[in-house]
Design a protein around this motif. Structure first.
Motif, PDB file in Angstrom:
ATOM      1  N   LEU B 222      51.560  26.723 -79.716  1.00 11.85           N
ATOM      2  CA  LEU B 222      52.243  27.820 -79.926  1.00 11.85           C
ATOM      3  C   LEU B 222      51.509  29.093 -80.580  1.00 11.85           C
ATOM      4  O   LEU B 222      51.485  30.207 -80.116  1.00 11.85           O
ATOM      5  CB  LEU B 222      53.609  27.269 -80.647  1.00 11.85           C
ATOM      6  CG  LEU B 222      54.640  28.441 -80.473  1.00 11.85           C
ATOM      7  CD1 LEU B 222      54.942  28.308 -78.988  1.00 11.85           C
ATOM      8  CD2 LEU B 222      55.708  28.007 -81.358  1.00 11.85           C
ATOM      9  N   PRO B 223      50.789  28.774 -81.701  1.00 12.80           N
ATOM     10  CA  PRO B 223      49.961  30.065 -82.145  1.00 12.80           C
ATOM     11  C   PRO B 223      48.836  30.632 -81.246  1.00 12.80           C
ATOM     12  O   PRO B 223      48.910  31.782 -81.156  1.00 12.80           O
ATOM     13  CB  PRO B 223      49.052  29.377 -83.346  1.00 12.80           C
ATOM     14  CG  PRO B 223      49.833  28.122 -83.703  1.00 12.80           C
ATOM     15  CD  PRO B 223      50.441  27.725 -82.332  1.00 12.80           C
ATOM     16  N   ASN B 224      48.760  30.019 -80.250  1.00 11.47           N
ATOM     17  CA  ASN B 224      47.667  30.459 -79.183  1.00 11.47           C
ATOM     18  C   ASN B 224      48.485  31.293 -78.140  1.00 11.47           C
ATOM     19  O   ASN B 224      47.826  31.717 -77.202  1.00 11.47           O
ATOM     20  CB  ASN B 224      46.756  29.471 -78.978  1.00 11.47           C
ATOM     21  CG  ASN B 224      45.498  29.122 -79.882  1.00 11.47           C
ATOM     22  OD1 ASN B 224      44.766  30.135 -80.155  1.00 11.47           O
ATOM     23  ND2 ASN B 224      45.645  28.032 -80.083  1.00 11.47           N
ATOM     24  N   THR B 225      49.761  31.063 -78.045  1.00  9.04           N
ATOM     25  CA  THR B 225      50.416  31.853 -77.036  1.00  9.04           C
ATOM     26  C   THR B 225      50.952  33.067 -77.693  1.00  9.04           C
ATOM     27  O   THR B 225      51.559  34.020 -76.780  1.00  9.04           O
ATOM     28  CB  THR B 225      51.613  30.817 -76.453  1.00  9.04           C
ATOM     29  OG1 THR B 225      52.644  30.767 -77.484  1.00  9.04           O
ATOM     30  CG2 THR B 225      51.264  29.550 -75.974  1.00  9.04           C
ATOM     31  N   ILE B 226      50.864  33.488 -78.755  1.00  7.31           N
ATOM     32  CA  ILE B 226      51.800  34.497 -79.322  1.00  7.31           C
ATOM     33  C   ILE B 226      51.103  35.805 -78.981  1.00  7.31           C
ATOM     34  O   ILE B 226      51.879  36.683 -78.548  1.00  7.31           O
ATOM     35  CB  ILE B 226      51.507  34.556 -80.903  1.00  7.31           C
ATOM     36  CG1 ILE B 226      52.635  33.333 -81.353  1.00  7.31           C
ATOM     37  CG2 ILE B 226      52.032  35.753 -81.422  1.00  7.31           C
ATOM     38  CD1 ILE B 226      52.793  33.061 -82.697  1.00  7.31           C
ATOM     39  N   ALA B 227      49.877  35.901 -78.875  1.00  9.59           N
ATOM     40  CA  ALA B 227      49.227  37.270 -78.620  1.00  9.59           C
ATOM     41  C   ALA B 227      49.584  37.339 -77.169  1.00  9.59           C
ATOM     42  O   ALA B 227      50.229  38.763 -76.794  1.00  9.59           O
ATOM     43  CB  ALA B 227      47.828  37.292 -78.792  1.00  9.59           C
ATOM     44  N   PRO B 228      49.453  36.682 -76.111  1.00 12.33           N
ATOM     45  CA  PRO B 228      49.863  37.237 -74.671  1.00 12.33           C
ATOM     46  C   PRO B 228      51.418  37.189 -74.571  1.00 12.33           C
ATOM     47  O   PRO B 228      51.731  38.101 -74.141  1.00 12.33           O
ATOM     48  CB  PRO B 228      49.575  35.678 -73.821  1.00 12.33           C
ATOM     49  CG  PRO B 228      48.762  34.925 -74.573  1.00 12.33           C
ATOM     50  CD  PRO B 228      48.558  35.366 -76.077  1.00 12.33           C
ATOM     51  N   LEU B 229      52.152  36.590 -75.360  1.00  8.28           N
ATOM     52  CA  LEU B 229      53.783  36.900 -75.700  1.00  8.28           C
ATOM     53  C   LEU B 229      53.936  38.294 -76.148  1.00  8.28           C
ATOM     54  O   LEU B 229      54.830  38.899 -75.559  1.00  8.28           O
ATOM     55  CB  LEU B 229      54.490  35.758 -76.273  1.00  8.28           C
ATOM     56  CG  LEU B 229      54.527  34.534 -75.607  1.00  8.28           C
ATOM     57  CD1 LEU B 229      55.151  33.334 -76.371  1.00  8.28           C
ATOM     58  CD2 LEU B 229      55.346  34.796 -74.033  1.00  8.28           C
ATOM     59  N   VAL B 230      53.445  38.774 -76.990  1.00  3.74           N
ATOM     60  CA  VAL B 230      53.608  40.054 -77.624  1.00  3.74           C
ATOM     61  C   VAL B 230      53.445  41.138 -76.584  1.00  3.74           C
ATOM     62  O   VAL B 230      54.154  42.055 -76.263  1.00  3.74           O
ATOM     63  CB  VAL B 230      52.756  40.236 -79.034  1.00  3.74           C
ATOM     64  CG1 VAL B 230      52.947  41.743 -79.176  1.00  3.74           C
ATOM     65  CG2 VAL B 230      53.424  39.426 -80.036  1.00  3.74           C
ATOM     66  N   VAL B 231      52.168  40.826 -76.082  1.00  4.14           N
ATOM     67  CA  VAL B 231      51.895  41.887 -74.820  1.00  4.14           C
ATOM     68  C   VAL B 231      53.039  41.899 -73.719  1.00  4.14           C
ATOM     69  O   VAL B 231      53.550  42.799 -73.339  1.00  4.14           O
ATOM     70  CB  VAL B 231      50.490  41.380 -74.361  1.00  4.14           C
ATOM     71  CG1 VAL B 231      50.043  42.506 -73.144  1.00  4.14           C
ATOM     72  CG2 VAL B 231      49.524  41.625 -75.367  1.00  4.14           C
ATOM     73  N   MET B 232      53.421  40.760 -73.220  1.00  6.77           N
ATOM     74  CA  MET B 232      54.235  40.676 -72.330  1.00  6.77           C
ATOM     75  C   MET B 232      55.424  41.228 -72.694  1.00  6.77           C
ATOM     76  O   MET B 232      56.297  41.811 -71.751  1.00  6.77           O
ATOM     77  CB  MET B 232      54.351  39.095 -71.938  1.00  6.77           C
ATOM     78  CG  MET B 232      55.389  39.015 -70.642  1.00  6.77           C
ATOM     79  SD  MET B 232      55.198  37.551 -69.642  1.00  6.77           S
ATOM     80  CE  MET B 232      54.836  38.208 -68.196  1.00  6.77           C
ATOM     81  N   GLY B 233      56.232  40.752 -74.123  1.00  2.23           N
ATOM     82  CA  GLY B 233      57.103  41.435 -74.363  1.00  2.23           C
ATOM     83  C   GLY B 233      57.178  43.055 -74.327  1.00  2.23           C
ATOM     84  O   GLY B 233      58.346  43.525 -73.984  1.00  2.23           O
ATOM     85  N   THR B 234      56.093  43.678 -74.653  1.00  2.00           N
ATOM     86  CA  THR B 234      56.271  45.136 -74.632  1.00  2.00           C
ATOM     87  C   THR B 234      56.457  45.598 -73.227  1.00  2.00           C
ATOM     88  O   THR B 234      57.161  46.345 -72.862  1.00  2.00           O
ATOM     89  CB  THR B 234      54.851  45.689 -75.321  1.00  2.00           C
ATOM     90  OG1 THR B 234      54.225  44.706 -75.641  1.00  2.00           O
ATOM     91  CG2 THR B 234      54.736  46.796 -75.943  1.00  2.00           C
ATOM     92  N   PHE B 235      55.711  44.995 -72.314  1.00  2.00           N
ATOM     93  CA  PHE B 235      55.894  45.315 -70.846  1.00  2.00           C
ATOM     94  C   PHE B 235      57.430  45.202 -70.420  1.00  2.00           C
ATOM     95  O   PHE B 235      57.669  45.852 -69.669  1.00  2.00           O
ATOM     96  CB  PHE B 235      54.852  44.703 -69.739  1.00  2.00           C
ATOM     97  CG  PHE B 235      53.303  45.264 -70.308  1.00  2.00           C
ATOM     98  CD1 PHE B 235      53.085  46.533 -70.261  1.00  2.00           C
ATOM     99  CD2 PHE B 235      52.331  44.276 -70.449  1.00  2.00           C
ATOM    100  CE1 PHE B 235      51.850  46.983 -70.328  1.00  2.00           C
ATOM    101  CE2 PHE B 235      51.124  44.760 -70.640  1.00  2.00           C
ATOM    102  CZ  PHE B 235      51.008  46.162 -70.774  1.00  2.00           C
ATOM    103  N   ILE B 236      57.842  43.959 -70.994  1.00  2.00           N
ATOM    104  CA  ILE B 236      59.341  43.618 -70.408  1.00  2.00           C
ATOM    105  C   ILE B 236      60.199  44.710 -71.171  1.00  2.00           C
ATOM    106  O   ILE B 236      61.024  45.338 -70.256  1.00  2.00           O
ATOM    107  CB  ILE B 236      59.699  42.300 -71.044  1.00  2.00           C
ATOM    108  CG1 ILE B 236      59.043  41.258 -70.314  1.00  2.00           C
ATOM    109  CG2 ILE B 236      61.170  42.253 -70.847  1.00  2.00           C
ATOM    110  CD1 ILE B 236      59.215  39.933 -70.525  1.00  2.00           C
ATOM    111  N   ALA B 237      59.794  45.261 -72.136  1.00  2.00           N
ATOM    112  CA  ALA B 237      60.897  46.237 -72.659  1.00  2.00           C
ATOM    113  C   ALA B 237      60.847  47.449 -72.010  1.00  2.00           C
ATOM    114  O   ALA B 237      61.530  48.308 -71.729  1.00  2.00           O
ATOM    115  CB  ALA B 237      60.487  46.465 -74.038  1.00  2.00           C
TER     116      ALA B 237
END
Lengths: 540, 312, 305
Positions: B222-237
């Motif tokens: 899980l800790p290694n997925t956080i960075a890509p998820l933050v990035v993806m979250g911004t694009f989804i927003a």
């Protein structure tokens, strides 16, 4: 023809700058050497020595971030660092050619091999399409590619690694250049293929009389192929001379250290008590991968088949073999990272081959593994300390005690216990491998599996890690399973050796027996191919 | 013999550790120009959203029949809900019902930012759950990923339009309708990350250290997925803000009385030839907002997830 | 390949469920706001809404497989007929957009990758972020306002069929196609740049340069040829964005196509038409991507089916 005495290549005082934030000022500083017609000069050095930078500087292929700061590179008298781009383009392939380390990636995957040669001819000659094709087939024949007519229309992925490297060589030599630069051309190849390619390079060099600049890190290869040797360290040339002089009587302390670190092919011949208790036995161990399609079984791959081995306490068993031989599959089955298809794995007599993952808890503690790639073996987001105490914590050791054990282990692997707070990216490859060993030892295992654990390391670092492994095996009376493709390493550490080929153990016995009197054809071929096998390094 | 003294080599070995303190990810993020620009604009927009009532606005739903279709900058009268008449300067003019466009645009900031953030959070939450499940439970994987493929085969705007049409638009339904088509993208990302990280030697090492599966999942994967998820979250927003505006603009989004940029523009379509600013002013706000979020996302991706930056 | 069939089945199930999972009585929703109780009952009977869900799905799927998308409640004609009437405009718009966008964006992406970090690269990356951020309808209205209203060069709105003459057809398509292509160009150019950039870092590029090939050949025959698969992939995936864009663009330019029909159907709560259109669009999307998958064989000899 130019004067026979003019060297093909003369590098004078070459300095290549590193970017500002680099760990040193220059990638290469003040390097001078020559390559004469008809001679092979080996450029030897560990990673970061700048040997590839020199090769790229000669070809004019340096990235913009690494400019030639000063010096000259004279190719048949012409300074290629100062010529215009257009002239440099004409010189490439026609006067100087280069072959690379990775035959897998150095060829364009979407172009046929024939086309890739053809575009060289089209660019540099005025031949007609038919003549170009004829010439392509000629050169394919010369580099001993089977069925050249077919290979002209083949794509790189349809060929083996050795065949691809032959294509690269054909491409480099089709215009008969005066200079061939070979940048670690056999490093990515299996030892038997390597021997063939070295033979080919030597043969072609003799026939065409070109100068060869051969870059390598492997002293065995140097012993086999070089006329003269230049040793690089951190971008400076520390020693240069005739092969026999440098290898047998090195002068610079760095060269002495490097050559001293080369493992010999002679087994150590240490006596092992035959009555020590058995730690690991495998019986007819097999792993089969089946590639199932939607409607049919497409085929089965027997990655390991009928493997029966045993290791006693205090003993090191080596499994040697080329890539795809199944040696790592066996290791991963024993550690139960993958499930074996058939057979038994007995740890102290208890069969664990069928145990479900949950029931493996007790066994996991006894069997530990160190992997090949030091850069991926540690979680980048966890400190070294966390990595080492992870196992002991899983088995209920209180945190304070686990940390105390970690500190002791760090000392044991010759590292400062104060760095436990740091993250893996702050360590070099060799240091990380030490940390991985400490992590495995923290479990107080009885069997340590080293899966190509020193293969990614430079020879001097490799020697340190090997010495460390030997030391801990002795100190803890460990049983060790040592997987390697490197016969020299195997000879140095193993008490017993199993030679694997295509999933099967073809020869198995005492290291002395196997190394000195191999009986199986494959083993004989493998040993015959070991580079520099007849050469005695150092003063003797 | 192997029993050579290791220290003898250590002195001469060229390999040395890089002991310089490395920049942390957070320091790299803060130094990044894109992050700074995007972040600064977003902070400004957040301030506008928070301070909307104190920025010279009136109630954005209030209208006055006497002040219809005013040009920007004109002064006029407004009848408040309490029945008193106030003087008001219409900075951006008024619409065909006599509402103050400036007030509606300022209050619209709230809706856009809220929709963007909440839709991103909703799709991340569900997507991460689906992705982790698919990545770890093989029997769920097949079915779940086929369903995700199915959702991805329907263009996002069509799903959103259809769902809103079924449910009748409200803030909640619009957010859910926008979030649903994004879920498969998150799930796929998480699943592929899980499958890749699972093969890493450090995870295999953890297995052989006897670490239980759930601990490996939480501690290593899980800790290694956080960075890509933050990035993806911004694009989804960013995409959620855009889709919300499109829905409103097409007249199928939030009810017309809620002041959103899309609704102002939908209203502005009727009199576009005379009053193009009714579309362009909210359009500029919308574009700047989405641009800021996207620029922030680019910066985060470059600094947090360099591997992904190479891919796109 | 075979994965296409399950995807289509799932799409069908999703579209079917779309109406059934809504709170409230699907028959009442289908009948519209002004329907009487008898009408609602009639619909319930004819659509079999009183049957269990799987049975309902069976009936519905059988109709779909036979190419029967039902009858529009608003237009009172078969949905298939509605689609047939409107498809020409949408198809013209989409095709022109795809061709224009690919022709523009691929060269731009290649140049940006070649001049990585230079002013052109930065400009193109800036444009592509902008292209992702600016709403389609803003671009549309900006163009209408500038080109049609201020300059008077092109008609403001509407659509002329191609059989009414090539010139009027083009005149009416120029602005919508530009509008629609902005985001598509941004997407393809960005992916082209990224994949060419990645290819340029590969060993075979170094080989190509070591062979003394001219830079143009290195760039096109070696880098771009190896970047082709991700580029055609994104062209296929981008169809989803394009369909979304069509819905908006057709509304802005009053083009009587499928996108406009979708919005009208939603506003009229004409559910059979909405369902039919979503199915139709998804079918197109899945079909195009199937073709894209098949085309990989042409671009990469390593791929075999």
């Amino acid at each position: 023809m130019s004067d026979a005495d003019t060297p093909v290549l003369e590098v004078r005082n070459l300095t290549v700058a590193l970017p500002q934030d680099g760990d040193r000022r220059n990638a290469v500083s003040g390097v001078s050497f020559t390559v004469k017609r008809g001679e092979i000069v080996c450029l030897v050095g560990e990673s970061g020595s700048g040997k590839s930078v020199i090769a790229q500087a000669i070809m004019g292929l340096l990235p913009k971030t690494l400019p030639v700061a000063s010096g000259e590179v004279l190719l048949e008298g012409e300074d290629v660092t100062k010529v215009p781009t257009e002239r440099l383009r004409q010189l490439r392939c026609a006067s100087m050619s280069m072959i690379f380390q990775e035959p897998m990636t150095a060829l364009n995957p979407v172009m046929t091999c024939g086309e890739q040669i053809d575009e060289v001819l089209r660019e540099h000659t005025a031949l007609s399409p038919a003549e170009r094709r004829a010439k392509t087939i000629d050169i394919f024949t010369e580099v001993a590619l089977p069925d050249p007519e077919r290979i002209v229309g083949s794509y790189p992925h349809q060929l083996s690694g050795g065949q691809r490297q032959r294509i690269m060589i054909a491409m480099a030599l089709v215009l008969e250049p005066a200079l061939l630069i070979a940048d670690e051309p056999t490093t990515a190849l299996d030892v038997t293929t390597q021997a063939q390619i070295l033979e080919l390079v030597r043969d072609l060099q003799r026939r065409h009389g070109m100068g060869v600049l051969f870059i390598t890190h492997d002293f065995g290869v140097v012993a086999d192929i070089a006329h003269r040797v230049a040793v690089l360290r951190l971008g400076t040339l520390v020693e240069m001379g005739d092969k026999n002089t440098v290898l047998k009587n090195p002068q610079h302390e760095y060269t002495i250290m490097l050559i001293g670190a080369v493992p010999t092919l002679k087994p150590h011949g240490r006596a092992v008590p035959a009555d020590a208790p058995l730690v690991l036995e495998t019986r007819q161990l097999a792993k089969t991968y089946s590639d199932r399609g939607w409607f049919s079984r497409r085929g089965e791959v027997h990655a390991a088949d009928d493997v029966t081995l045993e290791i006693r306490r205090g003993q090191t068993l080596g499994i040697v073999g080329e890539s795809g031989s199944g040696k790592s599959t066996v290791a991963r089955c024993i550690v139960r990272l993958i499930d074996p298809t058939r057979g038994e794995i007995r740890i102290h007599g208890e069969d664990i081959a069928r145990k479900p993952m949950r029931a493996l808890r007790e066994v996991r503690r006894k069997v530990q593994i160190v992997f090949q790639d030091p850069y991926r073996s540690l979680n980048p987001r966890r400190t070294v300390g966390e990595a080492i105490i992870e196992g002991p914590l899983n088995y209920g050791l209180p945190r304070a005690e686990a940390l105390e054990r970690a500190r002791k282990l760090m000392e044991l692997v010759r590292m400062d216990p104060a760095v436990l707070e740091r993250y893996p990216h702050q360590f070099s490859g060799g240091q990380r491998q030490r940390i991985c060993i400490a992590r495995a030892l923290a479990m107080e295992p009885e069997l340590l599996v080293a899966d190509e654990a020193v293969s990614a390391l430079d020879v001097s670092v490799q020697a340190q890690v090997l010495a460390l492994l030997e030391e801990i095996r002795e100190r803890f009376n460990l049983a060790m399973l040592f997987i390697t493709h490197d016969l020299r390493v195997a000879a140095q550490v193993c008490d017993r050796v199993a030679v694997m080929s295509k999933g099967k153990v073809v020869e198995y016995g005492e290291a002395n027996e196997v190394f000195l009197r191999p009986s199986h054809e494959y083993t004989k071929a493998l040993f015959a191919a070991a580079p520099g096998r007849d050469f005695v390094f150092g003063a003797g | 013999m192997a029993a050579v003294d290791a220290d003898k080599y250590a002195a001469l070995s060229v390999e040395s550790a890089d002991v310089r303190p490395q920049e942390t990810a957070w320091q790299r993020v803060r130094r990044n120009l894109s992050v700074r620009i995007g972040g600064a604009v977003l902070v400004l927009l957040l301030a506008i959203a928070a301070l909307a009532p104190w920025l010279g606005t009136v109630d954005p739903t209030m209208f006055d029949a006497g002040s219809r279709d005013l040009a920007p900058g004109v002064r006029g009268e407004m009848l408040t809900l309490e029945g008193e008449v106030i003087q008001h300067k219409f900075h951006f003019g008024s619409d065909s019902l006599g509402r103050d466009i400036y007030s509606r645009v300022i209050y619209g900031t709230r809706v856009s930012l809220f929709v963007g953030v909440v839709a991103a959070l909703v799709s991340l939450l569900i997507g991460v759950f689906c992705g982790l499940t698919a990545g770890y439970l093989r029997w769920v994987d097949g079915i779940l990923m086929r369903v995700m493929d199915g959702i991805m085969a329907i263009p996002a705007i069509l799903i959103a339009i259809a769902l809103v049409a079924m449910w009748r638009a409200s803030l909640v339904t619009v957010i859910i309708a926008i979030a649903i088509p994004e879920i498969p993208r998150v799930a796929r990302l998480v699943r592929s990350l899980v499958l890749t990280i699972r093969e890493e030697p450090y995870v295999e090492a953890a297995i052989s250290l006897g670490t239980p599966t759930w601990k490996i999942m939480l501690g290593h994967i899980l800790p290694n997925t956080i960075a890509p998820l933050v990035v993806m979250g911004t694009f989804i927003a960013a995409s959620a803000i855009l889709i919300e505006a499109i829905l409103s603009f097409l007249g199928v989004g939030l009810p017309p009385d809620i002041p959103t940029w899309g609704n102002i523009m939908a209203e502005g379509r009727i009199a576009f030839v005379q009053f193009p600013h009714n579309i362009f002013i909210p359009g500029i706000f919308l574009t700047i907002t989405v641009l800021a979020v996207n620029i922030l996302g680019d910066g985060l991706r470059d600094t947090l997830d360099p591997k992904m930056a190479k891919r796109i | 390949m075979l994965a296409t069939i399950p995807v289509l089945v799932i799409v069908a199930v999703l579209v079917f469920l779309l109406l059934r999972i809504t709170p409230g009585d699907p028959a009442a929703i289908l009948a519209g706001d002004a329907a009487s109780t008898e009408q609602i009952e009639g619909i319930r009977k004819t659509l079999g809404l009183d049957q269990p869900l799987p049975v309902q799905f069976g009936i519905w799927a059988l109709q779909m497989v036979q190419g029967d998308l039902g009858e529009s409640y608003y237009y009172k004609v078969r949905v298939t007929e509605l689609i047939a009437q409107r498809i020409e405009a949408t198809f013209s718009l989409a095709l022109v957009t795809i061709v224009v966008a690919v022709l523009i964006s691929v060269p731009l992406g290649v140049i940006a990758a070649w001049r990585f970090g230079g002013w052109f690269d930065r400009f193109l990356m800036g444009f592509s972020v902008f292209g992702f951020s600016v709403p389609v309808f803003i671009v549309g209205y900006l163009l209408v306002w500038l080109v049609s209203l201020k300059l008077g060069w092109l008609p403001v709105q509407g659509y002329k069929r191609i059989d009414a003459g090539l010139w009027p057809w083009i005149q009416h398509l120029v602005l919508p196609a530009i509008t629609l292509s902005v985001i598509y160009i941004a997407l393809i150019a960005r992916v082209t740049r990224a994949s060419v950039l990645e290819a340029l870092g590969e060993d075979y590029i170094r080989t190509a340069r070591a062979k003394g090939l001219p830079e143009s050949r290195v760039l096109i025959k070696h880098a771009l040829a190896n970047a082709a698969v991700p580029i055609v992939t994104v062209i296929g995936i981008g169809i989803a964005l394009l369909i979304g864009g069509v819905v908006v663009t057709e509304s802005v330019y009053a083009i009587p196509g499928l996108g406009r029909l979708t919005v009208d159907a939603v506003l009229a709560r004409d559910f059979p038409t909405i369902q039919g259109l979503i199915l139709f669009f998804s079918l197109i999307y899945v079909g195009v991507n199937l073709l894209v998958d098949l085309s990989y064989v042409v671009f990469d000899p390593r791929i075999r089916y």
